[in-house]
Scaffold this active site. Structure first.
Site, PDB file in Angstrom:
ATOM      1  N   GLY A  45       0.819  -1.201   0.000  1.00 22.93           N
ATOM      2  CA  GLY A  45       0.000   0.000   0.000  1.00 22.93           C
ATOM      3  C   GLY A  45       0.852   1.250   0.000  1.00 22.93           C
ATOM      4  N   GLN A  50       3.147   9.982   1.134  1.00 26.11           N
ATOM      5  CA  GLN A  50       4.432   9.269   1.147  1.00 26.11           C
ATOM      6  C   GLN A  50       5.279   9.583  -0.080  1.00 26.11           C
ATOM      7  OE1 GLN A  50       2.482   5.252   1.976  1.00 26.11           O
ATOM      8  NE2 GLN A  50       4.448   5.038   3.010  1.00 26.11           N
ATOM      9  N   CYS A 101       5.988  -0.331   7.010  1.00 26.15           N
ATOM     10  CA  CYS A 101       5.635   0.847   6.222  1.00 26.15           C
ATOM     11  C   CYS A 101       6.827   1.209   5.346  1.00 26.15           C
ATOM     12  CB  CYS A 101       5.293   2.005   7.153  1.00 26.15           C
ATOM     13  SG  CYS A 101       4.876   3.525   6.290  1.00 26.15           S
ATOM     14  N   LEU A 102       6.548   1.553   4.091  1.00 26.56           N
ATOM     15  CA  LEU A 102       7.623   1.909   3.169  1.00 26.56           C
ATOM     16  C   LEU A 102       8.371   3.161   3.616  1.00 26.56           C
ATOM     17  CD1 LEU A 102       5.698   1.249  -0.148  1.00 26.56           C
ATOM     18  CD2 LEU A 102       7.598  -0.117   0.748  1.00 26.56           C
ATOM     19  N   HIS A 143      -4.206   1.440   7.641  1.00 26.27           N
ATOM     20  CA  HIS A 143      -2.844   1.986   7.658  1.00 26.27           C
ATOM     21  C   HIS A 143      -2.723   3.150   6.660  1.00 26.27           C
ATOM     22  CE1 HIS A 143       1.695   1.374   7.798  1.00 26.27           C
ATOM     23  NE2 HIS A 143       1.543   2.124   6.728  1.00 26.27           N
ATOM     24  N   GLU A 144      -3.224   2.950   5.430  1.00 25.38           N
ATOM     25  CA  GLU A 144      -3.069   3.988   4.403  1.00 25.38           C
ATOM     26  C   GLU A 144      -3.956   5.205   4.696  1.00 25.38           C
ATOM     27  OE1 GLU A 144      -0.543   3.699   2.649  1.00 25.38           O
ATOM     28  OE2 GLU A 144      -0.250   1.562   2.984  1.00 25.38           O
ATOM     29  N   HIS A 147      -2.288   7.441   7.013  1.00 27.77           N
ATOM     30  CA  HIS A 147      -1.288   8.317   6.377  1.00 27.77           C
ATOM     31  C   HIS A 147      -1.904   9.647   5.954  1.00 27.77           C
ATOM     32  CE1 HIS A 147       2.521   6.226   6.099  1.00 27.77           C
ATOM     33  NE2 HIS A 147       1.979   5.126   5.610  1.00 27.77           N
TER      34      HIS A 147
HETATM   35 NI    NI Z   1       2.813   3.221   5.510  1.00 25.17          NI
END
Ligand code: NI
Length: 171
Positions: A45, A50, A101-102, A143-144, A147
């Site tokens: 995701g 991000q 998380c990226l 989660h997204e 963000h």
């Molecule tokens: Ni993330």
């Protein structure tokens, strides 16, 4: 175009993202670039903040391998999902899940999430959508969407001492 994924503690990750007002060329390009960036990454995701865009857009695909854990989700969910201005309408159940998380590639953490969510928003063609999601995909959605509020998963961790892990400690 593959975009740079911003890393914690970049300020873009802490900002509340703006609602998308129209599906203009900038948004269409952003969506295309987010999908390309997601598929070039080890994640499932991605949220627009991000990649440096303070807009309420998320891209999720839990049907693909999550590179870091090297396991495929048992339930492929809805495949590739693009949601513009997403909102959680309803949630139920509770489970503790290990998340990554990226934007914080070196860490994973145990986070408490709802097991099932009903979400609405607009799809990539600006059509209203409402969908029910469960388990891994529901967690990715939560989660997204976090963000978009400037919330990172480490802020959802009960105890940084016992529930936060460096990736090298895993496996
Ligand atoms: Ni993330």
């Amino acid at each position: 175009m593959i975009l740079e994924i911003l890393k914690y503690p970049h300020p873009s990750l802490k900002a509340k993202a703006e609602k998308v007002r129209a599906l203009d060329d900038e948004v269409i390009r952003l969506i295309d670039d987010m999908v390309e960036t997601l598929y070039a990454s080890p994640g499932v995701g991605l949220a627009a903040p991000q990649v440096g865009h303070s807009l309420r857009v998320i891209a999720i695909d839990v049907s693909r391998n999550s590179g870091n854990s090297n396991r495929r989700a048992k339930d492929p969910g809805h495949g590739l999902m693009i949601l513009i201005n997403p909102a959680i309408l309803y949630q139920e159940g509770e489970k503790m899940v290990r998340e990554g998380c990226l934007s914080l590639p070196e860490y994973t953490a145990n986070v408490k999430r709802a097991r099932r969510v009903v979400v609405n928003g607009l799809d990539r063609n600006w059509n209203p959508v409402e969908l029910t999601s469960k388990d891994f995909e529901a967690v990715a959605l939560q989660h997204e969407i976090d963000h978009l509020e400037g919330i990172l998963f480490i802020e959802r961790v009960g105890s940084l001492k016992t529930d936060l892990f460096r990736r090298k400690d895993m496996d």
